[in-house]
Scaffold this active site. Structure first.
Site, mmCIF file in Angstrom:
data_model
loop_
_atom_site.group_PDB
_atom_site.id
_atom_site.type_symbol
_atom_site.label_atom_id
_atom_site.label_comp_id
_atom_site.label_asym_id
_atom_site.label_seq_id
_atom_site.Cartn_x
_atom_site.Cartn_y
_atom_site.Cartn_z
ATOM 1 N N ARG A 37 0.807 -1.220 0.000
ATOM 2 C CA ARG A 37 0.000 0.000 0.000
ATOM 3 C C ARG A 37 0.843 1.275 0.000
ATOM 4 N NH1 ARG A 37 -5.340 1.925 1.685
ATOM 5 N NH2 ARG A 37 -5.110 3.720 3.043
ATOM 6 N N ILE A 63 -6.989 8.082 -1.010
ATOM 7 C CA ILE A 63 -6.953 6.619 -1.013
ATOM 8 C C ILE A 63 -7.757 6.213 0.219
ATOM 9 C CG2 ILE A 63 -4.698 6.668 0.167
ATOM 10 C CD1 ILE A 63 -3.985 4.020 -1.044
ATOM 11 N N SER A 64 -8.697 5.269 0.039
ATOM 12 C CA SER A 64 -9.615 4.914 1.126
ATOM 13 C C SER A 64 -8.876 4.254 2.288
ATOM 14 C CB SER A 64 -10.676 3.939 0.627
ATOM 15 O OG SER A 64 -11.367 4.495 -0.469
ATOM 16 N N GLN A 65 -9.516 4.315 3.446
ATOM 17 C CA GLN A 65 -9.051 3.597 4.640
ATOM 18 C C GLN A 65 -8.914 2.097 4.287
ATOM 19 O OE1 GLN A 65 -12.345 3.405 7.251
ATOM 20 N NE2 GLN A 65 -11.170 2.924 9.077
ATOM 21 N N PRO A 66 -7.857 1.435 4.758
ATOM 22 C CA PRO A 66 -7.654 0.026 4.396
ATOM 23 C C PRO A 66 -8.879 -0.856 4.668
ATOM 24 C CG PRO A 66 -5.749 0.866 5.593
ATOM 25 C CD PRO A 66 -6.764 1.966 5.590
#
Ligand code: SAH
Length: 221
Positions: A37, A63-66
């Site tokens: 990531r 970028i979205s939260q994992p």
């Protein structure tokens, strides 16, 4: 930080943020442990890449939260031979996770600058089952339809009709639907005589801008 250190932090991210919150698919968990990531965020943020929140990637996008990436990926119920469409390439991270789990991934973003950066990283990492292009993703990618799964990673006012049309029978479309400030993660499943809906919880995404979504311009708070 060394690659081994990143790998260790990534494993911890999956254990504590993703598995602990109820994502169970072994394939999804393995993919989240594999994809580096940090490579998808600006280098100055590499040390935050595995933290439990979204990060800026330029052009006012994130970028979205994992956890959200894992949740949406699991909701797509991907099988190895599946063909997948993603709307909102952004950094390319979600596309890489999808490419680990499906046979072909098509990803569209409306912003050329992000697409270029994403394509570069994805090529460096050796993903060759992944195709990225610039355009209005609310129109889908008709030349490559139908898709077994479609993922929209921006918030839409409604489900864009072309995307439902480009789903294969039995296909799943996962999309945040709501107003500009909060959405409900929605799964649309194409069945013999129509579609079925599941609601997977609240979320907050940047806007999906296009012909079948929000108009460009306007104020973002
Ligand atoms: N999936 C990305 C995060 C996406 S952020 C990742 O893993 O990093 C949302 C993205 O949707 C932004 O890059 C934005 O440019 C894009 N977007 C918004 N409206 C779009 C549209 N109609 N078609 C394609 N991309 C769109």
């Amino acid at each position: 930080m060394t690659e081994d250190e990143f790998t260790a932090i990534r494993k911890r991210m999956v254990d504590t943020q993703i598995e602990a919150r109820g994502v169970t698919s072994p394939r999804v968990l393995a993919a989240m442990r594999r994809v580096p990531r940090h490579r998808f965020v600006p280098q100055g943020l590499w040390d935050q890449a595995y933290n439990d929140y979204p990060l800026p990637i330029g052009e006012d996008q994130t970028i979205s939260q994992p956890y959200i990436v894992a949740l949406m990926t699991e909701a797509l119920e991907l099988k190895e031979g599946d063909r997948v469409l993603e709307i909102g390439t952004g950094s390319g991270y979600q596309a890489a996770v999808l490419a680990e789990l499906a046979s072909a991934v098509y990803s569209i973003d409306r912003l050329g600058s992000l697409t270029e950066k994403a394509q570069k990283v994805l090529a460096e990492l050796g993903y060759n089952n992944l195709h990225v292009r610039v355009g209005d993703g609310t129109l889908g990618w008709p030349e490559e339809a139908p898709f077994d799964a479609i993922l929209v990673t921006a918030g839409a006012p409604q489900v864009p009709r072309p995307l439902v049309e480009q789903l294969a029978l039995g296909g799943r479309l996962v999309i945040p639907v709501g107003d500009r400030f909060s959405q409900t993660l929605t799964r649309v499943r194409k069945v013999k005589d129509g579609v079925k809906y599941d609601y997977l919880g609240g979320c907050r995404f940047v806007r999906l801008i296009g012909q079948y979504a929000w108009p460009a311009g306007g104020v973002d708070y």
